[in-house]
Design a protein around this motif. Structure first.
Motif: not given
Length: 396
Positions: A349-371
Motif C-alpha cells: 500500500h502507498p506510504q503516507r507522509h500526511i493524513s487525509c485530514f492534513l491533506q484536506g487542510l493544505l488542499t483547501l488553503i491552496a485552492n483558496l490561494l488559487n481562487h
C-alpha cells in the motif's frame, strides 16, 4: 450578513446538507466550521477575530453571534430564540459522508469510543472510519467523573442512525475492550449491523456441540497465531457468536473479537480500522481544532460546538481523500535499475507522509490561494490504507 464569497460558498453547502436547520443555525454552523478550519482552532476568540476580518464586521458582533449559536434558548437575547437540537444533525452528517463515498462502496466501519477533555468532559462518540482517519457522526458529552452508565447514551447514538444507512450496506461497529457489554452487542445486531467488539482474554468459551469450557487465554498462545470459529462465549451470560482471534508479531496481547458474522465471511484484520478513531480525537485536539484547550464548562454547549467540529473534520477528511486520489503515483519505469528505490522493501500500500485530514487542510488553503471555488466532490475511489481490504470486500 455574509460578505466574504468563500464563506458564502461554504454556507450554501452546509445549508444544502442540513436543510432542517433554520437560517441563523445554518449561518452559525457554517461560520464556526469555516472559521475553525481557517484558524485551525475552536477558540471563540480566534474564530471571531478571523471572521470579523474577512467578513467586514465588528469583532464583538461576531463573537456574540457565535456564542449564542451554542447557547441554550434561555441564555439568548430576544424572543423566538431556540436551542439547536444536535441529535437532529447526526443522520444528515452520516448521509453527507455516504454521498461522498465511491458509488461501489457497500461496506461501512463505525467505531464507538470515548475521549476525555482534561477533568472537564468525557465525550462518547460514534465515528465513521475512512482512509486511516475518521469523522464524528454522533456524540454525547458528559461531565468528567460523573457517575452513571454509558448504555443510555450509546443506545441513543446508535438509534439516531439506524434508519440512515441503506439496507444493502454491511456495517461493522468496532469498540475496544473497555466498552464491551452484552447490551451493546445485542443492540448492534438488532439494528441490522454487525458487532466487532474486542474483549479481554479473561473468561471462558466452548465450541458447540462440546460442553467443555476452555480459557479464552488459550485460543491463541503465541504471536503469529490466529483462529476463528463459532463459539459460546462466557459461562455467565453466555453469548452465541463468532470469535476471531489473532496475535500479530510485535503486539503485547492478541485480538479477541466477537461478531455475528460467519467465520468465513469476516477477518480479524478489519479490527485494524478501529485505531483510526484515535486519529479522530487527535484531529479534534492537537492536530486540528485544539479542542483540549476549550474553556466551555457546560456539556450541552460543548455538544453543540462539537457539531461544528464534526463538519470541519468531515470537510478536511473528504477533501483530503479525493486530493490523494487525484495525485499521480511515481513512475518507477523511468528510473534506472540500480536506483535506491528498488533496494527498499516493497509496500503493498502507498506510504503516507500526511493524513487525509492534513491533506484536506493544505488542499483547501491552496485552492483558496488559487481562487478556486469551495466545493466537495465524491471520491473517485477509496484511498488506500493498510486495511482497505474491508472496503473492497464485496464492493460492486
Amino acid at each position: 450578513m455574509l460578505k466574504n464569497e468563500y464563506l458564502k460558498q461554504w454556507t450554501r453547502i452546509v445549508s444544502e446538507k442540513m436543510p432542517h436547520l433554520s437560517i441563523p443555525q445554518v449561518v452559525g454552523l457554517a461560520t464556526w466550521s469555516f472559521g475553525m478550519v481557517m484558524t485551525k482552532s475552536s477558540s471563540l476568540t480566534k474564530v471571531s477575530q478571523f471572521i470579523a476580518l474577512v467578513n467586514g464586521e465588528k469583532v464583538t458582533a461576531v463573537r456574540q453571534r457565535l456564542r449564542e449559536w451554542y447557547e441554550e434558548a434561555e441564555a439568548k437575547k430576544g424572543i423566538h430564540r431556540r436551542s439547536l437540537d444536535v441529535s437532529s444533525c447526526f443522520a444528515p452528517l452520516l448521509m453527507w459522508v455516504l454521498n461522498l463515498l465511491p458509488a461501489n462502496i457497500k461496506q461501512i466501519a463505525l467505531a464507538l469510543d470515548a475521549t476525555t477533555i482534561g477533568d472537564k468532559f468525557v465525550v462518547l462518540s460514534l465515528n465513521i472510519l475512512l482512509a486511516g482517519c475518521g469523522i464524528p457522526i454522533a456524540w454525547c458529552v458528559v461531565l468528567a467523573n460523573k457517575p452513571g452508565s454509558w448504555s443510555c447514551h450509546g443506545q441513543k447514538l446508535i438509534n439516531a442512525l439506524r434508519e440512515v444507512i441503506p439496507s444493502g450496506f454491511q456495517v461493522i461497529v468496532t469498540a475496544d475492550r473497555g466498552l464491551y457489554a452484552d447490551w451493546l452487542y445485542q443492540l448492534i445486531v438488532d439494528v441490522g449491523w454487525h458487532p466487532f467488539l474486542r474483549i479481554n482474554h479473561q473468561g471462558t468459551y466452548r465450541v458447540p456441540p462440546h460442553q467443555t469450557w476452555q480459557p479464552l487465554v488459550d485460543v491463541v498462545c503465541a504471536p503469529g497465531q490466529s483462529w476463528s470459529g463459532r463459539i459460546v462465549c462466557f459461562k455467565t451470560n453466555p453469548l452465541e457468536c463468532t470469535l476471531l482471534a489473532r496475535w500479530d508479531i510485535g503486539y503485547q496481547d492478541p485480538w479477541l473479537i466477537l461478531t455475528d458474522i460467519e467465520p468465513t465471511q469476516a477477518s480479524a484484520v478489519w479490527y485494524g480500522l478501529r485505531p483510526s478513531t484515535e486519529c479522530v480525537y487527535r484531529d479534534v485536539k492537537s492536530d486540528g481544532w485544539h479542542w483540549h484547550n476549550t474553556r466551555l464548562l457546560n456539556p450541552q454547549r460543548a455538544e453543540r460546538l462539537w457539531l461544528a467540529i464534526a463538519v470541519s473534520t468531515l470537510w478536511m477528511v473528504m477533501l483530503g481523500g479525493e486530493a490523494e486520489n487525484q495525485s499521480s503515483p511515481p513512475n518507477l519505469e523511468t528510473l534506472p535499475s540500480r536506483h535506491i528505490v528498488f533496494s527498499q522493501p516493497l509496500h503493498l500500500h502507498p506510504q503516507r507522509h500526511i493524513s487525509c485530514f492534513l491533506q484536506g487542510l493544505l488542499t483547501l488553503i491552496a485552492n483558496l490561494l488559487n481562487h478556486l471555488p469551495i466545493q466537495l466532490h465524491r471520491w473517485s475511489s477509496f484511498p488506500s490504507t493498510p486495511v482497505d481490504d474491508f472496503y473492497c470486500f464485496n464492493s460492486s
